[in-house]
Design an enzyme around this catalytic site. Sequence first.
Site, short mmCIF file in Angstrom:
data_model
loop_
_atom_site.label_atom_id
_atom_site.label_comp_id
_atom_site.label_asym_id
_atom_site.label_seq_id
_atom_site.Cartn_x
_atom_site.Cartn_y
_atom_site.Cartn_z
N HIS A 80 -1.51 -2.42 -6.83
CA HIS A 80 -2.16 -2.09 -5.56
C HIS A 80 -3.68 -2.15 -5.69
O HIS A 80 -4.30 -1.26 -6.27
CB HIS A 80 -1.69 -0.69 -5.10
CG HIS A 80 -2.23 -0.29 -3.77
ND1 HIS A 80 -2.48 1.01 -3.42
CD2 HIS A 80 -2.57 -1.04 -2.69
CE1 HIS A 80 -2.95 1.05 -2.19
NE2 HIS A 80 -3.02 -0.18 -1.73
N GLU B 196 -3.97 0.49 -8.67
CA GLU B 196 -2.84 1.38 -8.98
C GLU B 196 -1.70 0.50 -9.49
O GLU B 196 -1.32 -0.46 -8.83
CB GLU B 196 -2.35 2.09 -7.72
CG GLU B 196 -3.18 3.28 -7.29
CD GLU B 196 -2.57 3.99 -6.08
OE1 GLU B 196 -2.28 5.18 -6.20
OE2 GLU B 196 -2.40 3.35 -5.03
N ASN C 94 -3.00 6.39 -1.16
CA ASN C 94 -2.78 6.60 0.27
C ASN C 94 -2.15 7.94 0.62
O ASN C 94 -2.22 8.40 1.75
CB ASN C 94 -1.98 5.44 0.85
CG ASN C 94 -2.89 4.25 1.06
OD1 ASN C 94 -4.03 4.41 1.49
ND2 ASN C 94 -2.42 3.06 0.73
N SER D 264 0.82 -1.21 0.00
CA SER D 264 0.00 0.00 0.00
C SER D 264 0.85 1.26 0.00
O SER D 264 0.34 2.34 -0.26
CB SER D 264 -0.93 0.00 1.20
OG SER D 264 -0.18 -0.14 2.38
N1 CAA Z 1 -15.78 -8.44 0.45
C1 CAA Z 1 -16.37 -8.74 -0.72
N2 CAA Z 1 -17.52 -8.13 -1.13
C2 CAA Z 1 -18.08 -7.24 -0.30
C3 CAA Z 1 -17.51 -6.89 0.94
C4 CAA Z 1 -16.30 -7.55 1.31
N3 CAA Z 1 -15.66 -7.28 2.46
N4 CAA Z 1 -18.30 -5.96 1.54
C5 CAA Z 1 -19.33 -5.73 0.69
N5 CAA Z 1 -19.18 -6.48 -0.42
C6 CAA Z 1 -20.08 -6.51 -1.59
C7 CAA Z 1 -21.46 -7.00 -1.24
O1 CAA Z 1 -21.56 -8.40 -1.31
C8 CAA Z 1 -22.32 -6.30 -2.29
O2 CAA Z 1 -22.23 -7.05 -3.51
P1 CAA Z 1 -23.49 -7.09 -4.55
O3 CAA Z 1 -23.63 -5.71 -5.08
O4 CAA Z 1 -23.05 -8.10 -5.58
O5 CAA Z 1 -24.66 -7.52 -3.75
C9 CAA Z 1 -21.59 -4.96 -2.52
O6 CAA Z 1 -20.25 -5.16 -2.05
C10 CAA Z 1 -22.23 -3.83 -1.75
O7 CAA Z 1 -22.28 -4.22 -0.38
P2 CAA Z 1 -23.37 -3.74 0.67
O8 CAA Z 1 -24.64 -3.37 -0.05
O9 CAA Z 1 -23.44 -4.73 1.79
O10 CAA Z 1 -22.70 -2.49 1.37
P3 CAA Z 1 -22.38 -1.07 0.82
O11 CAA Z 1 -23.23 -0.65 -0.32
O12 CAA Z 1 -22.35 -0.25 2.05
O13 CAA Z 1 -20.88 -1.22 0.26
C11 CAA Z 1 -18.57 -1.11 0.52
C12 CAA Z 1 -19.85 -1.72 1.04
C13 CAA Z 1 -18.35 -1.50 -0.94
C14 CAA Z 1 -17.42 -1.66 1.36
C15 CAA Z 1 -18.69 0.47 0.63
O14 CAA Z 1 -19.00 0.83 1.95
C16 CAA Z 1 -17.44 1.20 0.22
O15 CAA Z 1 -17.18 1.42 -0.96
N6 CAA Z 1 -16.62 1.63 1.22
C17 CAA Z 1 -15.36 2.33 0.98
C18 CAA Z 1 -14.31 1.32 0.64
C19 CAA Z 1 -12.99 1.96 0.40
O16 CAA Z 1 -12.77 3.16 0.46
N7 CAA Z 1 -12.00 1.11 0.10
C20 CAA Z 1 -10.65 1.53 -0.09
C21 CAA Z 1 -9.92 1.37 1.21
S1 CAA Z 1 -8.24 1.88 1.05
C22 CAA Z 1 -7.46 0.55 0.45
O17 CAA Z 1 -7.97 -0.52 0.32
C23 CAA Z 1 -6.06 0.74 0.07
C24 CAA Z 1 -5.06 0.76 1.12
O18 CAA Z 1 -3.92 0.64 0.76
C25 CAA Z 1 -5.32 0.98 2.55
#
Ligand code: CAA
Length: 271
Positions: free
Chosen positions: A127, A139, A177, A106
């Site tokens: 990434h 990325e 990040n 990351s």
């Molecule tokens: N794993 C796999 N699939 C998941 C999941 C998980 N942990 N959490 C949710 N999903 C899927 C669900 O199954 C659902 O799929 P379908 O559309 O096929 O039904 C879909 O995602 C939407 O889920 P929900 O309706 O339950 O929930 P939501 O609409 O609130 O979405 C979320 C959940 C996609 C996590 C959303 O809250 C989101 O986009 N959050 C922000 C995530 C983000 O910013 N990620 C980047 C983090 S930084 C990073 O990763 C990089 C780093 O280096 C730190």
Amino acid sequence: MGAGIAQVFAASGYQVSLYDVDQKNTQKGIEGIDKRLKKQVGKGSLSAKEYEEIMERLHLANEITAAQKADLIVEAVVEKMEVKQAIFAELDSLAPSHTVLATNTSSLPITEIAAVTTRPEKVIGMHFMNPVPVMKLVEIIRGLATTDEVYQAVYETTKKLNKTPVEVHDFPGFVSNRILMPMINEAVFTLYEGVANEEDIDQVMKLGMNHPMGPLTLADFIGLDTCLFIMETLHKGFGDDKYRPCPLLRKYVKAGWLGRKTGKGFFTYET
Ligand code: CAA
């Protein structure tokens, strides 16, 4: 994240070997994939046949020597330079000369990881974002020596995964990040200074800026240890105090409050 990465490759038609030093983790990874895919079958977004085919493409590797048969290796181990370098040196000695070695780091420098191999031109950052099966972005980070040919091959592969690749050069935190973590760190400072409570800070960013998760919920989701580690990498890498981690973030990590994975971070979760 390794299991999520394996899932998207297998779902796109690639044969995948999953390897972890602890086989329990690989098993847990496969079980997680199985559960997620079955959920998709239940919802009708995946057929039973597709489910079977994806599962058949996933293989549990008992030994790291599985690298001998790989064309592309994506490493997703703990964010420690010495661990990544040891693994890359080993993979370099095992994998055929054409094999591309990618890291899902990351924020650690790709160039420094590549330096321990005899093929820095074939080392690259891939990434992925969490949750990997859902998030569209990857990325693609070019190390100092990464060739255009290798970059192009990884770019095309990423598109085959139905993801959107973005080209990034090798600087601390890359793009994602470098922007995301200072925002999360500032949210922690906002809490630390008593400007608002956890719920309200998150509400402002969710309802005011249309973010899917508030920054403190997102920090818990990513892991507070990871957030702190990335802030420290930015702070050290740029030598600029604007990246200093909030003392409250340090305190929570010292307490073992790491977010979702430990059941407690800025919020409490059922484990
Ligand atoms: N794993 C796999 N699939 C998941 C999941 C998980 N942990 N959490 C949710 N999903 C899927 C669900 O199954 C659902 O799929 P379908 O559309 O096929 O039904 C879909 O995602 C939407 O889920 P929900 O309706 O339950 O929930 P939501 O609409 O609130 O979405 C979320 C959940 C996609 C996590 C959303 O809250 C989101 O986009 N959050 C922000 C995530 C983000 O910013 N990620 C980047 C983090 S930084 C990073 O990763 C990089 C780093 O280096 C730190």
